[in-house]
Design a protein around this motif. Sequence first.
Motif, mmCIF file in Angstrom:
data_model
loop_
_atom_site.group_PDB
_atom_site.id
_atom_site.type_symbol
_atom_site.label_atom_id
_atom_site.label_comp_id
_atom_site.label_asym_id
_atom_site.label_seq_id
_atom_site.Cartn_x
_atom_site.Cartn_y
_atom_site.Cartn_z
ATOM 1 N N MET A 155 0.838 -1.191 0.000
ATOM 2 C CA MET A 155 0.000 0.000 0.000
ATOM 3 C C MET A 155 0.878 1.249 0.000
ATOM 4 S SD MET A 155 -3.073 -1.064 2.657
ATOM 5 C CE MET A 155 -3.817 0.528 2.678
ATOM 6 N N SER A 156 0.402 2.289 -0.647
ATOM 7 C CA SER A 156 1.145 3.543 -0.708
ATOM 8 C C SER A 156 0.904 4.354 0.569
ATOM 9 C CB SER A 156 0.695 4.359 -1.917
ATOM 10 O OG SER A 156 -0.591 4.912 -1.688
ATOM 11 N N PHE A 157 1.700 5.405 0.740
ATOM 12 C CA PHE A 157 1.507 6.317 1.858
ATOM 13 C C PHE A 157 0.064 6.832 1.880
ATOM 14 C CE2 PHE A 157 1.315 10.899 2.927
ATOM 15 C CZ PHE A 157 1.505 10.805 4.293
ATOM 16 N N PHE A 158 -0.450 7.221 0.732
ATOM 17 C CA PHE A 158 -1.800 7.770 0.661
ATOM 18 C C PHE A 158 -2.842 6.732 1.058
ATOM 19 C CE2 PHE A 158 0.565 10.376 -2.512
ATOM 20 C CZ PHE A 158 0.550 11.553 -1.785
ATOM 21 N N ASP A 159 -2.657 5.489 0.619
ATOM 22 C CA ASP A 159 -3.560 4.410 1.023
ATOM 23 C C ASP A 159 -3.538 4.229 2.534
ATOM 24 O OD1 ASP A 159 -4.234 3.833 -1.650
ATOM 25 O OD2 ASP A 159 -2.618 2.349 -1.835
ATOM 26 N N GLU A 160 -2.353 4.279 3.119
ATOM 27 C CA GLU A 160 -2.210 4.098 4.565
ATOM 28 C C GLU A 160 -2.860 5.239 5.341
ATOM 29 O OE1 GLU A 160 -1.370 1.420 5.954
ATOM 30 O OE2 GLU A 160 -0.116 0.362 4.519
ATOM 31 N N VAL A 161 -2.709 6.471 4.862
ATOM 32 C CA VAL A 161 -3.354 7.614 5.525
ATOM 33 C C VAL A 161 -4.864 7.443 5.476
ATOM 34 C CG1 VAL A 161 -3.779 10.101 5.462
ATOM 35 C CG2 VAL A 161 -1.460 9.230 5.126
ATOM 36 N N ARG A 162 -5.385 7.106 4.300
ATOM 37 C CA ARG A 162 -6.835 6.923 4.185
ATOM 38 C C ARG A 162 -7.315 5.810 5.103
ATOM 39 N NH1 ARG A 162 -5.570 8.134 -1.231
ATOM 40 N NH2 ARG A 162 -5.524 5.934 -1.805
ATOM 41 N N ALA A 163 -6.569 4.706 5.174
ATOM 42 C CA ALA A 163 -6.963 3.584 6.043
ATOM 43 C C ALA A 163 -6.955 3.991 7.512
ATOM 44 C CB ALA A 163 -6.028 2.392 5.814
ATOM 45 N N ALA A 164 -5.971 4.781 7.920
ATOM 46 C CA ALA A 164 -5.831 5.165 9.326
ATOM 47 C C ALA A 164 -6.752 6.310 9.722
ATOM 48 C CB ALA A 164 -4.377 5.560 9.620
ATOM 49 N N PHE A 165 -7.130 7.168 8.770
ATOM 50 C CA PHE A 165 -7.781 8.421 9.148
ATOM 51 C C PHE A 165 -9.211 8.593 8.638
ATOM 52 C CE2 PHE A 165 -8.074 13.139 9.378
ATOM 53 C CZ PHE A 165 -7.797 13.269 10.736
ATOM 54 N N SER A 183 7.864 7.139 13.584
ATOM 55 C CA SER A 183 8.669 6.261 12.749
ATOM 56 C C SER A 183 7.858 5.692 11.585
ATOM 57 C CB SER A 183 9.232 5.110 13.598
ATOM 58 O OG SER A 183 10.074 4.318 12.811
ATOM 59 N N ALA A 184 8.486 5.659 10.420
ATOM 60 C CA ALA A 184 7.824 5.130 9.228
ATOM 61 C C ALA A 184 8.841 4.446 8.320
ATOM 62 C CB ALA A 184 7.105 6.255 8.495
ATOM 63 N N ARG A 185 9.737 3.693 8.916
ATOM 64 C CA ARG A 185 10.781 3.018 8.136
ATOM 65 C C ARG A 185 10.285 1.746 7.459
ATOM 66 N NH1 ARG A 185 15.256 5.706 8.223
ATOM 67 N NH2 ARG A 185 15.815 6.968 10.013
ATOM 68 N N ASN A 186 9.130 1.265 7.895
ATOM 69 C CA ASN A 186 8.491 0.134 7.223
ATOM 70 C C ASN A 186 6.975 0.299 7.349
ATOM 71 O OD1 ASN A 186 7.556 -1.142 9.712
ATOM 72 N ND2 ASN A 186 9.686 -1.785 10.033
ATOM 73 N N GLN A 187 6.241 -0.560 6.686
ATOM 74 C CA GLN A 187 4.791 -0.403 6.638
ATOM 75 C C GLN A 187 4.158 -0.537 8.024
ATOM 76 O OE1 GLN A 187 2.894 -2.806 3.697
ATOM 77 N NE2 GLN A 187 0.895 -1.864 4.011
ATOM 78 N N ASN A 188 4.630 -1.446 8.863
ATOM 79 C CA ASN A 188 4.064 -1.596 10.204
ATOM 80 C C ASN A 188 4.281 -0.338 11.040
ATOM 81 O OD1 ASN A 188 3.091 -4.167 9.735
ATOM 82 N ND2 ASN A 188 4.903 -5.180 10.564
ATOM 83 N N GLN A 189 5.478 0.243 10.975
ATOM 84 C CA GLN A 189 5.756 1.469 11.715
ATOM 85 C C GLN A 189 4.888 2.622 11.196
ATOM 86 O OE1 GLN A 189 9.979 2.092 11.293
ATOM 87 N NE2 GLN A 189 10.489 0.687 12.966
ATOM 88 N N LEU A 190 4.765 2.711 9.880
ATOM 89 C CA LEU A 190 3.937 3.754 9.279
ATOM 90 C C LEU A 190 2.498 3.644 9.768
ATOM 91 C CD1 LEU A 190 3.427 6.075 7.256
ATOM 92 C CD2 LEU A 190 3.156 4.318 5.485
ATOM 93 N N GLN A 191 1.948 2.440 9.748
ATOM 94 C CA GLN A 191 0.574 2.234 10.201
ATOM 95 C C GLN A 191 0.408 2.615 11.668
ATOM 96 O OE1 GLN A 191 0.089 -1.916 9.256
ATOM 97 N NE2 GLN A 191 -0.537 -1.501 7.151
ATOM 98 N N LYS A 192 1.329 2.159 12.508
ATOM 99 C CA LYS A 192 1.258 2.473 13.939
ATOM 100 C C LYS A 192 1.323 3.983 14.174
ATOM 101 C CE LYS A 192 3.659 1.895 18.308
ATOM 102 N NZ LYS A 192 4.868 1.495 18.981
ATOM 103 N N SER A 193 2.243 4.641 13.497
ATOM 104 C CA SER A 193 2.406 6.089 13.658
ATOM 105 C C SER A 193 1.167 6.838 13.199
ATOM 106 C CB SER A 193 3.640 6.574 12.898
ATOM 107 O OG SER A 193 4.807 5.997 13.443
ATOM 108 N N LEU A 194 0.626 6.466 12.046
ATOM 109 C CA LEU A 194 -0.568 7.134 11.534
ATOM 110 C C LEU A 194 -1.765 6.929 12.461
ATOM 111 C CD1 LEU A 194 -0.266 6.365 7.729
ATOM 112 C CD2 LEU A 194 -0.137 8.622 8.811
ATOM 113 N N LEU A 195 -1.940 5.724 12.967
ATOM 114 C CA LEU A 195 -3.059 5.461 13.878
ATOM 115 C C LEU A 195 -2.925 6.258 15.168
ATOM 116 C CD1 LEU A 195 -3.541 1.623 13.348
ATOM 117 C CD2 LEU A 195 -5.151 3.450 12.723
ATOM 118 N N GLY A 196 -1.714 6.348 15.707
ATOM 119 C CA GLY A 196 -1.486 7.112 16.928
ATOM 120 C C GLY A 196 -1.722 8.596 16.722
ATOM 121 N N GLN A 197 -1.236 9.117 15.610
ATOM 122 C CA GLN A 197 -1.426 10.534 15.325
ATOM 123 C C GLN A 197 -2.892 10.837 15.009
ATOM 124 O OE1 GLN A 197 1.722 12.227 12.822
ATOM 125 N NE2 GLN A 197 3.069 10.597 13.538
#
Length: 138
Positions: free
Chosen positions: A1-11, A89-103
């Motif tokens: 998934m792209s950054f944009f996909d991850e933002v949409r999924a988290a937010f 942290s966003a060095r991998n997809q799991n970190q990106l997801q965790k960070s986006l969900l927390g924020q």
Amino acid sequence: MSFFDEVRAAFTATAEELKLTGPEESELIMPSANYKGSGVEYRFRFDSQEGTVTCSVKIPTDTADLTVDVEPLAIAAGIVEKCGGVSYSARNQNQLQKSLLGQADYVRRVHPFLTDFAAAVDLMRKAGADEWRRHGTT
């Protein structure tokens, strides 16, 4: 998934709950996804060089734009006690997801403090917001 996909999924759920529009997505300078509500904008940005993701809050006034990261804003609002409660942290997809969900959770919790314009401006300044003056204003 792209950054944009991850933002949409988290937010997306938070954006719907808070009645925000967006995302407006851009890759100018760095990938960013912006959500807007009445008088407030939330901007998620991905810095691939640093391997980080941040969420900033922007409130425009008549003379300047006030901008601050969501964590100092949450601290100023009394939602959290100290820095370090959210990941960037966003060095991998799991970190990106965790960070986006927390924020996204911080956005959901801080948003009610931003619904009154005067109180929001005071809170932004208390949080140490940068003030970007508009041309032609003093």
